[in-house]
Design a protein around this motif. Structure first.
Motif, PDB file in Angstrom:
ATOM      1  N   GLY A   1       0.932  -1.237   0.232  1.00 57.30           N
ATOM      2  CA  GLY A   1      -0.012   0.173   0.217  1.00 57.30           C
ATOM      3  C   GLY A   1       0.965   1.055  -0.206  1.00 57.30           C
ATOM      4  N   HIS A   2       0.457   2.606  -0.411  1.00 56.64           N
ATOM      5  CA  HIS A   2       1.047   3.605  -0.440  1.00 56.64           C
ATOM      6  C   HIS A   2       1.191   3.896   0.909  1.00 56.64           C
ATOM      7  N   ARG A   3       2.401   4.705   1.326  1.00 56.13           N
ATOM      8  CA  ARG A   3       2.838   4.963   2.831  1.00 56.13           C
ATOM      9  C   ARG A   3       1.891   5.751   3.538  1.00 56.13           C
ATOM     10  N   ASP A   4       1.277   6.672   2.676  1.00 52.11           N
ATOM     11  CA  ASP A   4       0.241   7.636   3.333  1.00 52.11           C
ATOM     12  C   ASP A   4      -1.245   6.986   3.759  1.00 52.11           C
ATOM     13  N   MET A   5      -1.432   6.000   3.256  1.00 51.66           N
ATOM     14  CA  MET A   5      -2.551   5.055   3.564  1.00 51.66           C
ATOM     15  C   MET A   5      -2.786   4.843   5.227  1.00 51.66           C
TER      16      MET A   5
ATOM     17  N   GLY B   1       6.071   5.632  -4.748  1.00 50.71           N
ATOM     18  CA  GLY B   1       5.602   5.952  -5.770  1.00 50.71           C
ATOM     19  C   GLY B   1       5.255   4.697  -6.714  1.00 50.71           C
ATOM     20  N   LYS B   2       5.177   4.937  -8.228  1.00 55.38           N
ATOM     21  CA  LYS B   2       4.651   4.051  -9.038  1.00 55.38           C
ATOM     22  C   LYS B   2       5.426   2.826  -9.106  1.00 55.38           C
ATOM     23  N   THR B   3       4.886   1.605  -8.872  1.00 52.03           N
ATOM     24  CA  THR B   3       5.439   0.222  -8.913  1.00 52.03           C
ATOM     25  C   THR B   3       5.027  -0.584  -9.762  1.00 52.03           C
ATOM     26  N   VAL B   4       5.973  -1.195 -10.504  1.00 57.54           N
ATOM     27  CA  VAL B   4       5.467  -2.229 -11.599  1.00 57.54           C
ATOM     28  C   VAL B   4       5.785  -3.774 -10.977  1.00 57.54           C
ATOM     29  N   LEU B   5       4.527  -4.345 -11.044  1.00 58.33           N
ATOM     30  CA  LEU B   5       4.830  -5.710 -10.361  1.00 58.33           C
ATOM     31  C   LEU B   5       4.453  -6.818 -11.784  1.00 58.33           C
ATOM     32  N   ASP B   6       5.105  -7.927 -11.370  1.00 63.32           N
ATOM     33  CA  ASP B   6       4.785  -8.943 -12.478  1.00 63.32           C
ATOM     34  C   ASP B   6       4.083 -10.155 -12.032  1.00 63.32           C
ATOM     35  N   CYS B   7       2.943 -10.399 -12.941  1.00 65.59           N
ATOM     36  CA  CYS B   7       2.148 -11.539 -12.292  1.00 65.59           C
ATOM     37  C   CYS B   7       2.093 -12.654 -13.630  1.00 65.59           C
TER      38      CYS B   7
ATOM     39  N   VAL C   1       1.686  -5.282 -13.997  1.00 63.94           N
ATOM     40  CA  VAL C   1       0.680  -4.971 -13.024  1.00 63.94           C
ATOM     41  C   VAL C   1       1.207  -3.553 -12.432  1.00 63.94           C
ATOM     42  N   GLU C   2       0.836  -2.300 -13.078  1.00 66.18           N
ATOM     43  CA  GLU C   2       1.153  -0.990 -12.494  1.00 66.18           C
ATOM     44  C   GLU C   2       0.526  -0.573 -11.290  1.00 66.18           C
ATOM     45  N   VAL C   3       0.972  -0.256 -10.175  1.00 61.48           N
ATOM     46  CA  VAL C   3       0.344   0.169  -8.875  1.00 61.48           C
ATOM     47  C   VAL C   3       0.618   1.741  -9.042  1.00 61.48           C
ATOM     48  N   ILE C   4      -0.310   2.360  -9.239  1.00 58.12           N
ATOM     49  CA  ILE C   4      -0.133   3.897  -9.583  1.00 58.12           C
ATOM     50  C   ILE C   4      -0.718   4.896  -8.351  1.00 58.12           C
ATOM     51  N   PRO C   5       0.095   5.476  -7.435  1.00 57.33           N
ATOM     52  CA  PRO C   5      -0.446   6.265  -6.350  1.00 57.33           C
ATOM     53  C   PRO C   5      -0.897   7.539  -7.225  1.00 57.33           C
ATOM     54  N   VAL C   6      -2.226   8.048  -6.728  1.00 56.80           N
ATOM     55  CA  VAL C   6      -2.678   9.399  -7.342  1.00 56.80           C
ATOM     56  C   VAL C   6      -2.834  10.536  -6.561  1.00 56.80           C
ATOM     57  N   GLY C   7      -2.466  10.333  -5.115  1.00 55.80           N
ATOM     58  CA  GLY C   7      -2.384  11.451  -4.287  1.00 55.80           C
ATOM     59  C   GLY C   7      -3.589  11.180  -3.260  1.00 55.80           C
ATOM     60  N   ALA C   8      -3.671  12.368  -2.487  1.00 57.38           N
ATOM     61  CA  ALA C   8      -4.834  12.423  -1.506  1.00 57.38           C
ATOM     62  C   ALA C   8      -6.082  12.929  -2.321  1.00 57.38           C
ATOM     63  N   VAL C   9      -7.138  11.921  -2.598  1.00 56.16           N
ATOM     64  CA  VAL C   9      -8.225  12.522  -3.254  1.00 56.16           C
ATOM     65  C   VAL C   9      -9.431  12.165  -2.623  1.00 56.16           C
ATOM     66  N   HIS C  10      -9.555  10.722  -2.445  1.00 53.51           N
ATOM     67  CA  HIS C  10     -10.847  10.378  -1.669  1.00 53.51           C
ATOM     68  C   HIS C  10     -10.434   9.991  -0.246  1.00 53.51           C
ATOM     69  N   SER C  11      -9.223   9.758  -0.097  1.00 54.27           N
ATOM     70  CA  SER C  11      -8.595   9.235   1.298  1.00 54.27           C
ATOM     71  C   SER C  11      -7.476  10.194   1.414  1.00 54.27           C
ATOM     72  N   SER C  12      -6.655   9.750   2.544  1.00 55.90           N
ATOM     73  CA  SER C  12      -5.070  10.591   2.740  1.00 55.90           C
ATOM     74  C   SER C  12      -4.423  10.121   1.422  1.00 55.90           C
ATOM     75  N   SER C  13      -4.515   8.796   0.942  1.00 55.75           N
ATOM     76  CA  SER C  13      -3.929   8.467   0.018  1.00 55.75           C
ATOM     77  C   SER C  13      -4.435   7.542  -1.024  1.00 55.75           C
ATOM     78  N   ASP C  14      -4.770   7.746  -2.417  1.00 55.10           N
ATOM     79  CA  ASP C  14      -5.330   6.803  -3.083  1.00 55.10           C
ATOM     80  C   ASP C  14      -4.582   6.272  -4.126  1.00 55.10           C
ATOM     81  N   THR C  15      -4.689   5.044  -4.475  1.00 50.30           N
ATOM     82  CA  THR C  15      -3.596   4.164  -5.603  1.00 50.30           C
ATOM     83  C   THR C  15      -4.718   3.535  -6.445  1.00 50.30           C
ATOM     84  N   VAL C  16      -4.474   3.491  -8.006  1.00 50.27           N
ATOM     85  CA  VAL C  16      -5.037   2.525  -8.803  1.00 50.27           C
ATOM     86  C   VAL C  16      -4.323   1.642  -9.401  1.00 50.27           C
ATOM     87  N   ILE C  17      -4.602   0.377  -9.681  1.00 50.31           N
ATOM     88  CA  ILE C  17      -4.027  -0.463  -9.977  1.00 50.31           C
ATOM     89  C   ILE C  17      -4.443  -0.815 -11.555  1.00 50.31           C
TER      90      ILE C  17
END
Ligand SMILES: [Zn+2]
Length: 324
Positions: A103-107, A179-185, A190-206
Motif C-alpha cells: 500500500g502507499h505509505r500515506d495510507m 511512487g509508481k511500482t510495477v509488479l509482474d504476475c 501490473v502497475e500500482v499507481i498512487p494518485v495522491g490524496a483524493v478520496h482518502s489520505s492516499s489513493d492508488t489505482v492498479i
C-alpha cells in the motif's frame, strides 16, 4: 463476458483470468442512506503468483475471494494491493496470510486507530435502535430534500449476505510504496499507481496496460464524495489522467458495477459540474439551503444518488467556511 456467481460476489472475467469481484450494491437514495450495506468490490489477477486488489470489509467476503483465487490458481495469491486505507477495502487483509501486502505509505494515516472502529461499526450495524436514532438526526439535516411522505432512513437491511465483523483485526500493508511500482504476475505487467490524496489520505489505482483494465478503488464509485473544493479539483485531474492517458476499457469501481468508458465519462462530467456550479454559486454570505438550490445536480440522478451531491456540497461548504 464470462460471469461466475458465488454467495457474496459475482466474478466478471474482464480478460483471461482477470476478474472484477462485484459485491451487490444497493443504490443510495436520500430516503435510504444504506448505512454500511453498500458493499465494496475487489479485483483479481489470477495469473502467475496471483494478485488481489482490495480485500473487502469482513472475513466472510475475504475468505470467498481467497477460495475463488485458490481454485483458479491452485494456490493462495501471493500479493495483495490496497487502493486506500478505508476499512471497507482492507479489513479482509488478514485472511491472506503469507502474502505480501502492498500500500502507499500515506495510507497508514487512515488505518491508524482502526482497531477501535471495529466495535463501533458492529454497534452501528447490529442495533436498530442506533440506526433509528441516526436516521432521526440525519433526517433533520436533509430537510427540504426528502420527498414528501418518505422518512429519511439510515437502516441496514439484514440479508444472508450481510457483513459479519466477527474476528476482524485490521491488518495494514506490510510493504509501503512511495511512487509508481510495477509488479509482474506470470508475465503480466501490473502497475500500482498512487494518485495522491483524493478520496482518502492516499489513493492508488492498479492498472493492467495490456488488458486495459483499471482497479480504481473509490476514485470511481457512484457514492464517492470529495471532502473539499481542492480535493474535488484534484479528483478531476486524476479522472483526466485516467480517461485521457490510460484510456481503460473497463474500470472496476470501489462500489457498484463495472464502468465502461461511457459511464466513466459521466463521472467526469459530474465532477466538472459539481466544481463549476459550486464555484459560480458560492458567496461568503450564502446559506447552505440557498447554495444547495443553486448547485442542484439532480440532472445526474440517473447515475448518482441524490444524497452524494447533497453531502458533497454540504461538506465542501463547511470546509470552505472553516478555512476562512
Ligand atoms: Zn469504499
Amino acid at each position: 463476458m464470462n460471469e461466475i456467481k458465488t454467495t457474496r460476489f459475482h466474478f466478471v472475467e474482464l480478460a483471461e483470468n482477470v476478474y472484477a469481484a462485484i459485491a451487490p450494491a444497493e443504490g443510495l437514495d436520500i430516503t435510504d442512506a444504506g448505512l454500511m450495506d453498500n458493499f465494496s468490490n475487489a479485483g483479481l489477477v489470477l495469473r502467475g503468483g496471483g494478485l488481489v486488489c482490495d480485500t473487502c470489509f469482513d472475513l466472510p467476503h475475504a475468505k470467498e475471494l481467497l477460495a475463488f483465487s485458490e481454485e483458479k490458481l491452485g494456490h493462495a495469491p501471493q500479493t495483495v494491493v490496497n487502493t486506500h486505507g478505508h476499512w471497507d477495502h482492507y479489513w479482509g487483509n488478514q485472511v491472506f496470510t503469507g502474502a505480501r501486502i502492498i500500500g502507499h505509505r500515506d495510507m497508514s494515516k487512515d488505518c491508524a486507530g482502526d482497531k477501535n472502529k471495529v466495535p463501533v461499526f458492529k454497534l452501528l450495524h447490529g442495533s436498530r435502535f442506533v440506526q433509528n436514532l441516526l436516521s432521526r438526526l440525519m433526517g433533520g439535516q436533509f430537510k427540504g430534500f426528502i420527498p414528501e411522505g418518505k422518512p429519511f432512513q439510515m437502516v441496514v437491511k439484514q440479508t444472508e449476505h450481510d457483513f459479519d465483523l466477527t474476528g476482524v483485526i485490521p491488518t495494514p500493508p506490510t510493504e509501503w510504496i512511495d511512487g509508481k511500482t510495477v509488479l509482474d504476475c506470470g508475465g503480466t505487467s501490473v502497475e500500482v499507481i498512487p494518485v495522491g490524496a483524493v478520496h482518502s489520505s492516499s489513493d492508488t489505482v492498479i492498472w493492467l496496460p495490456k488488458e486495459k483494465v483499471l482497479f480504481a478503488g473509490d476514485i470511481f464509485a457512484d457514492c464517492s464524495l470529495p471532502m473539499n473544493l481542492d480535493a474535488a479539483r484534484r479528483w478531476l485531474k486524476v479522472l483526466d489522467y485516467i480517461l485521457d492517458e490510460l484510456q481503460p476499457a473497463f474500470i472496476v469501481p470501489g462500489h457498484g458495477e463495472v464502468y465502461d468508458p461511457v459511464r466513466a465519462e459521466s463521472q467526469r462530467s459530474y465532477f466538472r459540474a459539481l466544481i463549476d456550479r459550486f464555484e459560480q454559486s458560492y458567496t461568503d454570505t450564502i446559506t447552505e439551503q440557498e447554495l444547495l438550490k443553486k448547485v442542484d445536480l439532480s440532472d445526474f440522478v440517473d447515475h448518482r444518488p441524490r444524497l452524494a451531491w447533497i453531502m458533497a456540497v454540504k461538506t465542501m461548504l463547511k470546509e470552505k467556511r472553516k478555512a476562512k
